[in-house]
Design an enzyme around this catalytic site. Structure first.
Site, PDB file in Angstrom:
ATOM      1  N   ARG A 169      52.879  63.569  45.998  1.00  0.00           N
ATOM      2  CA  ARG A 169      51.958  63.641  45.564  1.00  0.00           C
ATOM      3  C   ARG A 169      51.498  64.865  44.987  1.00  0.00           C
ATOM      4  NH1 ARG A 169      50.380  59.115  47.769  1.00  0.00           N
ATOM      5  NH2 ARG A 169      49.556  59.037  49.169  1.00  0.00           N
TER       6      ARG A 169
ATOM      7  N   GLU B 188      44.452  63.535  38.877  1.00  0.00           N
ATOM      8  CA  GLU B 188      44.610  61.768  39.271  1.00  0.00           C
ATOM      9  C   GLU B 188      43.357  61.541  39.322  1.00  0.00           C
ATOM     10  OE1 GLU B 188      47.678  59.537  41.097  1.00  0.00           O
ATOM     11  OE2 GLU B 188      49.030  61.043  41.120  1.00  0.00           O
TER      12      GLU B 188
ATOM     13  N   HIS C 232      52.008  56.640  39.098  1.00  0.00           N
ATOM     14  CA  HIS C 232      51.439  56.675  40.616  1.00  0.00           C
ATOM     15  C   HIS C 232      52.184  54.814  40.864  1.00  0.00           C
ATOM     16  CE1 HIS C 232      49.465  58.544  44.226  1.00  0.00           C
ATOM     17  NE2 HIS C 232      50.936  57.932  44.518  1.00  0.00           N
TER      18      HIS C 232
HETATM   19  P1  NAD Z   1      56.712  60.653  55.905  1.00  0.00           P
HETATM   20  O1  NAD Z   1      55.885  60.955  56.832  1.00  0.00           O
HETATM   21  O2  NAD Z   1      58.179  59.648  56.501  1.00  0.00           O
HETATM   22  O3  NAD Z   1      58.181  62.196  55.724  1.00  0.00           O
HETATM   23  C1  NAD Z   1      57.854  62.996  55.117  1.00  0.00           C
HETATM   24  C2  NAD Z   1      58.593  64.156  55.914  1.00  0.00           C
HETATM   25  O4  NAD Z   1      58.194  65.878  55.331  1.00  0.00           O
HETATM   26  C3  NAD Z   1      59.006  64.672  57.525  1.00  0.00           C
HETATM   27  O5  NAD Z   1      60.374  64.106  57.580  1.00  0.00           O
HETATM   28  C4  NAD Z   1      58.733  65.716  57.346  1.00  0.00           C
HETATM   29  O6  NAD Z   1      59.491  66.871  58.489  1.00  0.00           O
HETATM   30  C5  NAD Z   1      58.978  66.296  56.228  1.00  0.00           C
HETATM   31  N1  NAD Z   1      57.868  68.137  55.348  1.00  0.00           N
HETATM   32  C6  NAD Z   1      57.010  68.416  55.279  1.00  0.00           C
HETATM   33  N2  NAD Z   1      56.565  69.528  55.100  1.00  0.00           N
HETATM   34  C7  NAD Z   1      57.838  69.894  54.484  1.00  0.00           C
HETATM   35  C8  NAD Z   1      58.037  71.052  53.539  1.00  0.00           C
HETATM   36  N3  NAD Z   1      57.158  71.782  53.355  1.00  0.00           N
HETATM   37  N4  NAD Z   1      59.416  70.978  53.215  1.00  0.00           N
HETATM   38  C9  NAD Z   1      60.480  70.176  53.681  1.00  0.00           C
HETATM   39  N5  NAD Z   1      60.299  68.765  54.260  1.00  0.00           N
HETATM   40  C10 NAD Z   1      58.997  69.085  54.720  1.00  0.00           C
HETATM   41  O7  NAD Z   1      56.837  60.174  54.365  1.00  0.00           O
HETATM   42  P2  NAD Z   1      57.297  59.580  54.094  1.00  0.00           P
HETATM   43  O8  NAD Z   1      57.042  57.938  54.166  1.00  0.00           O
HETATM   44  O9  NAD Z   1      58.879  60.015  53.818  1.00  0.00           O
HETATM   45  O10 NAD Z   1      56.203  60.092  52.256  1.00  0.00           O
HETATM   46  C11 NAD Z   1      56.280  61.093  51.481  1.00  0.00           C
HETATM   47  C12 NAD Z   1      56.030  61.356  50.759  1.00  0.00           C
HETATM   48  O11 NAD Z   1      56.367  60.676  49.486  1.00  0.00           O
HETATM   49  C13 NAD Z   1      54.509  61.756  51.672  1.00  0.00           C
HETATM   50  O12 NAD Z   1      53.881  62.557  50.043  1.00  0.00           O
HETATM   51  C14 NAD Z   1      53.873  60.250  50.756  1.00  0.00           C
HETATM   52  O13 NAD Z   1      52.558  59.847  50.149  1.00  0.00           O
HETATM   53  C15 NAD Z   1      54.019  60.313  49.208  1.00  0.00           C
HETATM   54  N6  NAD Z   1      54.267  58.019  48.713  1.00  0.00           N
HETATM   55  C16 NAD Z   1      54.427  58.744  47.738  1.00  0.00           C
HETATM   56  C17 NAD Z   1      54.208  56.300  46.938  1.00  0.00           C
HETATM   57  C18 NAD Z   1      54.754  57.004  45.448  1.00  0.00           C
HETATM   58  O14 NAD Z   1      53.638  55.330  45.435  1.00  0.00           O
HETATM   59  N7  NAD Z   1      54.783  57.675  44.746  1.00  0.00           N
HETATM   60  C19 NAD Z   1      54.554  56.044  47.942  1.00  0.00           C
HETATM   61  C20 NAD Z   1      54.901  56.226  49.159  1.00  0.00           C
HETATM   62  C21 NAD Z   1      54.773  57.524  50.027  1.00  0.00           C
END
Ligand code: NAD
Length: 317
Positions: A245, A274, A292
């Site tokens: 994000r 964005e 994105h």
């Molecule tokens: P998820 O919830 O499966 O995993 C997130 C992980 O981050 C969790 O394991 C959590 O424990 C960990 N976490 C939380 N705070 C933390 C910190 N300060 N330091 C280290 N780890 C921490 O989420 P996901 O599905 O893997 O998604 C991850 C990110 O990707 C999200 O921000 C989501 O919005 C983003 N995303 C982006 C796109 C894109 O188009 N670029 C698409 C989908 C998701």
């Protein structure tokens, strides 16, 4: 039979599942300002959205909705509290796009290791007159094999990125305050399932060890996870990728670290402002940029559509 409005569209495979269950699916977009009335007048039982349509208390109060389906992960555009209060189910498909995001991370990483973004910017203008000069300029690329991939956030996408990095012969070090150990399983074509155990490490250790750092944490509600201090704890010449994000990296600190030469390059799929990101990021010679599109692959859209259709059909009984 229920009336389902897929206001931001749905993959054909998902639509087919809902229609086979006897439902009427409309994919023609209803403008936001007319949406609440449309839901009421047409007795819409399920509203399916991506990120464009806002599902606020006004739409939820139509009195007809049983389920709101969000294709993808984020729920920022849905008033979850009101939905819960009104007993409206909210369904999403959090895992369906993990592979797509992880592959984009590797694309940015490998592109940057071989200067592809910069080469693509310079070849059209200088490729015919200064071919030999550019060949020399971009001729000391690096392979990813044997390098260390640092992963911050070992959730769905972090694990998928770890899987791809391991498959490329990289070492993986990861930090996640909520995960201690996990197993990364992957199918080696023709040889079956391989499982690699990963233990998470302290944040600073990951920063100090990695050649490429990839961020997979939730949106930064409490400020950037990677700021000036963190960037300077990384090895000189490291690469950083953000497909999580906007705001997870402090963009100003990143620009300074790039310009100082401490960070070699960055790959950004997400931005603070964005849909109007800072032009200094978009034009930086050592930043690989995408708008994105992490989750935006044909395969992910199909998986998302199918998964959401099954969830919505189950809710509608
Ligand atoms: P998820 O919830 O499966 O995993 C997130 C992980 O981050 C969790 O394991 C959590 O424990 C960990 N976490 C939380 N705070 C933390 C910190 N300060 N330091 C280290 N780890 C921490 O989420 P996901 O599905 O893997 O998604 C991850 C990110 O990707 C999200 O921000 C989501 O919005 C983003 N995303 C982006 C796109 C894109 O188009 N670029 C698409 C989908 C998701």
């Amino acid at each position: 039979m229920a009336f389902i409005l897929a206001n931001d569209g749905i993959d054909a495979a998902g639509k087919a599942i809902l229609e086979a269950a006897g439902h009427n699916v409309q994919t023609d977009r209803v403008p936001q300002e007319a949406l609440a009335d449309f839901l009421k007048e047409n007795n819409v039982a399920a509203l399916l959205v991506r990120s464009a349509t806002q599902v606020t208390a006004i739409e939820l109060a139509s009195g007809t909705l049983k389920v709101v389906g969000r294709t993808g992960v984020g729920m920022d555009n849905i008033d979850l509290q009101t939905a819960e209060r009104l007993g409206i189910t909210v369904a999403n498909t959090p895992a369906a796009s993990s592979r797509s995001v992880a592959e984009l991370v590797m694309a940015h990483a490998m592109g940057l290791m071989r200067f592809l973004p910069e080469s693509n910017r310079e070849m059209p203008t200088h490729g015919t007159t200064e071919f030999a000069k550019l060949k020399k300029k971009f001729g000391n690329g690096r392979e990813v094999e044997g390098r260390t991939m640092g992963i911050i956030g070992l959730g769905r996408i972090g694990r998928m990125t770890a899987q791809l990095a391991l498959g490329m012969g990289m070492k993986v070090v990861a930090h996640d305050p909520f995960v201690q150990n996990c197993e990364i399983g992957f199918n080696v074509y023709g040889f079956g399932e391989v499982t690699v155990p990963i233990s998470t490490r302290p944040f600073d250790e990951v920063l100090a060890q990695c050649d490429i750092l990839s961020l997979h944490v939730p949106g930064a509600k409490h400020g950037a996870v990677i700021g000036k201090d963190e960037l300077w704890k990384m090895q000189r010449g490291a690469i950083i990728i953000n497909a999580s994000r906007g705001g997870v990296i402090d963009e100003q600190a990143l620009l300074e670290a790039l310009d100082s030469g401490h960070i070699a390059a960055a790959g950004l799929d997400v931005f603070v402002n964005e849909p109007a990101p800072d032009p200094r990021l978009l034009n930086h010679p050592r930043i690989s940029v995408t708008p994105h599109i992490g989750a935006a692959t044909e395969e992910a859209q199909e998986r998302i559509g199918i998964e959401l259709a099954h969830k919505v059909a189950a809710c509608l009984g």
